[in-house]
Design an enzyme around this catalytic site. Structure first.
Site, short mmCIF file in Angstrom:
data_model
loop_
_atom_site.label_atom_id
_atom_site.label_comp_id
_atom_site.label_asym_id
_atom_site.label_seq_id
_atom_site.Cartn_x
_atom_site.Cartn_y
_atom_site.Cartn_z
N TYR A 199 51.93 44.88 57.87
CA TYR A 199 52.14 43.62 57.12
C TYR A 199 51.42 42.74 57.57
CZ TYR A 199 55.90 42.93 53.78
OH TYR A 199 56.62 42.99 52.67
N GLU A 201 50.50 39.48 55.76
CA GLU A 201 50.66 38.18 54.82
C GLU A 201 49.59 37.35 55.26
OE1 GLU A 201 54.55 37.21 54.63
OE2 GLU A 201 55.17 38.37 52.91
N ASP A 345 36.50 39.17 32.84
CA ASP A 345 37.02 40.33 33.46
C ASP A 345 36.03 41.67 33.24
OD1 ASP A 345 38.66 42.59 33.75
OD2 ASP A 345 40.38 41.70 32.59
N THR A 371 38.98 45.41 38.03
CA THR A 371 39.80 46.68 38.99
C THR A 371 38.89 47.30 39.83
OG1 THR A 371 39.41 48.21 37.10
CG2 THR A 371 41.32 47.12 36.75
N LYS A 374 38.00 51.83 37.72
CA LYS A 374 37.43 52.44 36.57
C LYS A 374 35.99 52.99 36.96
CE LYS A 374 40.83 49.70 34.03
NZ LYS A 374 41.32 48.66 33.08
N ARG A 380 43.05 52.66 42.99
CA ARG A 380 43.88 51.74 42.10
C ARG A 380 43.93 50.44 42.69
NH1 ARG A 380 45.18 53.19 37.42
NH2 ARG A 380 43.83 55.10 37.84
C1 LIG Z 1 42.42 48.10 33.01
C2 LIG Z 1 42.21 46.66 32.59
C3 LIG Z 1 42.84 45.64 33.48
C4 LIG Z 1 43.90 45.76 34.41
O1 LIG Z 1 44.17 47.06 34.74
P1 LIG Z 1 45.39 47.25 35.64
O2 LIG Z 1 46.31 48.46 34.94
O3 LIG Z 1 46.50 46.17 35.95
O4 LIG Z 1 45.04 47.44 37.00
C5 LIG Z 1 42.53 44.18 33.27
N1 LIG Z 1 41.48 43.90 32.23
C6 LIG Z 1 40.62 44.76 31.48
C7 LIG Z 1 39.69 44.29 30.56
C8 LIG Z 1 41.33 46.29 31.78
O5 LIG Z 1 40.47 47.07 31.06
#
Ligand SMILES: *Cc1c(COP(=O)(O)O)cnc(C)c1O
Length: 559
Positions: A199, A201, A345, A371, A374, A380
């Site tokens: 843990y 935090e 993002d 993320t 990807k 993840r």
């Molecule tokens: C995949 C994605 C996310 C978030 O993914 P999680 O499944 O919550 O990890 C956020 N923004 C975009 C543009 C994405 O393609």
């Protein structure tokens, strides 16, 4: 040549003789024991195995009365190939064929003089690089892919079955899901590590629990490497996922009811960018922008016009299904003009940004969320990068604002992956992902399929199967799945089908590129996609493609 040597009490005498006899051949490190007091062989096997496994020593020698326990223990370590030898012939062969790097000797079975001869033969013999032996050595290492979760085979066969099924799926299918990749072994090791037990935090140096020094080190590495890799001022590596990363930025900057200007989900945006079914759409006032209906690309003039009209608090760019390069400089200009926060993002394109195959939003944006699983290919999880001025607000938004204890094992795996991106062997990967994508896209396009926006600049493309063949994305994805090619149905801009059926499929090349596939394989896969979709109801085509696809992937093993 560095050689680590150890024994148990039964092998001390032979060890001393070997240390002396080999002193002029190798740089010998004697890891004990120094006398015949009874001890446990595994303690010493671990010492030598760790040296060889880490690369600190090129070779190891382990001695006990039979040499058997030593070899069993040493062989549990990655990169260690320990061989128990009682003849010089065996020592030579195991070097040549198996690439053995730890020699185990039985003090009861060989004389001191002969043991010295065996050791000299072992150290002097090079590994045979012949294709046949190289392949077998590779398969030997590969056995680990099946042994990784082998403890579960006995303890929890039901869960093991799921892991086994995923392993087989990865081994036999062509994964073209644009939001997925294939993680490295190192990444999975950190993910499954004991760091999950802690843990923590708070943040490194400021935790609410004692005993956080080990996890502090891991999180500090992740933060530092993230900043270095992306050229960011500050990184928060704690968000559990990409959606949480976006939530953190909203919480750090705006109030419920404030306006966010973002790309709508059905045009390629993400749920967490303000979809009415998501927290973001429920808490904030979302104004969506769309792509130009003619070009199907971002219309910066329209975004600017909207921004000046609605004066959002945040202008959010980045998408889940947008195949074109985003002009971050232009977005910055709009944000400056409208006086709003620039949030990018880059969940999908983070790997392309890290590898220099897509312009980076970091120099322009106030916040960049992503993320890590990807195109980046890590565990993840999520992450936020920001300018220094936002660091404090961001960190308190994540904790205590919205999350409790961070997942330190995942954070360690993020650190592992950020380092991998800085290694020379990763050079060119991101460019290859894009090249592969363009080649596959062109192959499908040349077979008459309409491609959204006419092509791709990144790791994904969208096929309009409705317009081309009168079938839905759902039907197309199901047929391809039956042929061993995994894609997802996806809405396309101004889609007339429901999100459950859709008019399109989304195709991505991060995972196949990780497996080492190049342009020639992309042409094959693109051809198969068209073959299957041309003959949507013909299961014999699906079966033929499935067979051929399986043959192809066998040549490109997952890491
Ligand atoms: C995949 C994605 C996310 C978030 O993914 P999680 O499944 O919550 O990890 C956020 N923004 C975009 C543009 C994405 O393609």
């Amino acid at each position: 040549m560095k050689l680590a040597i150890a024994s148990d009490h039964g092998g001390v005498e032979l060890k001393s003789a070997l240390v002396n006899a080999l002193a002029n051949i190798a740089e010998v490190e004697d890891l004990g024991p120094s006398d015949k007091t009874s001890c446990d062989y595994s303690d010493y096997a671990v010492k030598v195995a760790m040296k060889v496994s880490s690369g600190a020593a090129e070779f190891g020698i382990l001695i006990c009365r039979s040499g058997i326990g030593m070899s069993m223990c040493a062989n549990r370590f990655q990169n260690v190939r320990a061989a128990l030898c009682s003849t010089t012939e065996a020592a030579t062969l195991t070097r040549q064929h198996n690439g053995a790097n730890v020699l185990c000797l039985g003090a009861d079975t060989v004389s001191v003089e002969y043991a010295v001869e065996i050791a000299k033969a072992f150290l002097a013999t090079p590994v045979d690089e012949d294709e046949r032996h190289a392949r077998r050595r590779w398969k030997l290492e590969r056995a680990q892919r099946f042994s990784d979760a082998s403890g579960l085979m006995r303890d929890d066969p039901e869960v093991f079955a799921a892991i086994e099924a995923q392993t087989i799926q990865e081994d036999t299918e062509i994964n073209l899901i644009a939001s997925e990749n294939t993680s490295s072994r190192a990444c999975r090791e950190a993910t499954g590590s004991v760091l999950m037990n802690k843990y923590a935090e708070g943040y490194p140096g400021k935790r609410w629990y004692s005993g956080c020094l080990p996890v502090d080190a891991a999180e500090e590495l992740a933060r530092k490497r993230a900043c270095e890799l992306f050229g960011a001022d500050h990184a928060n590596v704690q968000p559990h996922c990409g959606s949480a990363a976006n939530m953190a930025v909203y919480f750090a900057t705006i109030k419920p009811g404030d306006t966010i200007l973002s790309m709508s989900l059905d045009q390629g945006g993400h749920l967490s960018h303000g979809s009415p079914v998501n927290f973001s759409g429920k808490i904030y006032n979302i104004v969506p922008y769309t792509v130009n209906p003619e070009t199907e690309t971002l219309d910066y003039d329209q975004i600017e016009k909207l921004a000046m009209e609605v004066k959002p608090k945040i202008l959010l760019t980045g998408a889940s299904a947008y195949p074109r390069t985003i002009d971050f400089k232009r977005i910055r200009e709009i944000c400056d003009k409208a006086g709003c926060i620039m949030l990018v993002d880059m969940a999908h394109i983070a790997g392309l940004v890290a590898g220099g195959a897509h312009p980076s939003p970091v120099p322009y944006a106030d916040f960049v969320t992503t993320t890590t699983h990807k195109t980046l290919g890590g565990p993840r999880g999520g992450m936020v990068l920001c300018k220094d001025q936002w660091a404090k607000a961001l960190d308190s938004a994540v904790f205590p604002g919205m999350q409790g204890g961070p997942l330190e094992n995942i954070i360690a795996a993020k650190a592992v992956v950020f380092r991998e991106w800085m290694l020379p062997e990763k050079k060119g990967y991101a460019q290859q992902v894009v090249k592969n994508c363009q080649v596959m896209c062109k192959t499908v396009q040349d077979r008459g399929y309409r491609i959204v926006s006419g092509g791709t600049d990144n790791h994904l493309f969208l096929v309009d199967v409705k317009k081309t063949k009168g079938i839905t994305g759902k039907e197309a994805a199901a047929a391809l799945d039956a042929a061993g090619i995994v894609v997802n149905k996806n809405t396309i801009p101004y889609d007339t089908e429901s999100p459950f059926k859709t008019s399109g499929i989304r195709v991505g090349t991060a995972s196949v590129t990780t497996r080492g596939m190049k342009e020639a394989e992309m042409i094959k896969i693109g051809t198969w996609i068209a073959d299957v979709l041309d003959n949507i109801a013909d299961t014999s085509v699906q079966e033929r493609v499935k067979r051929e696809a399986k043959e192809l992937v066998a040549k490109f093993p997952v890491p």
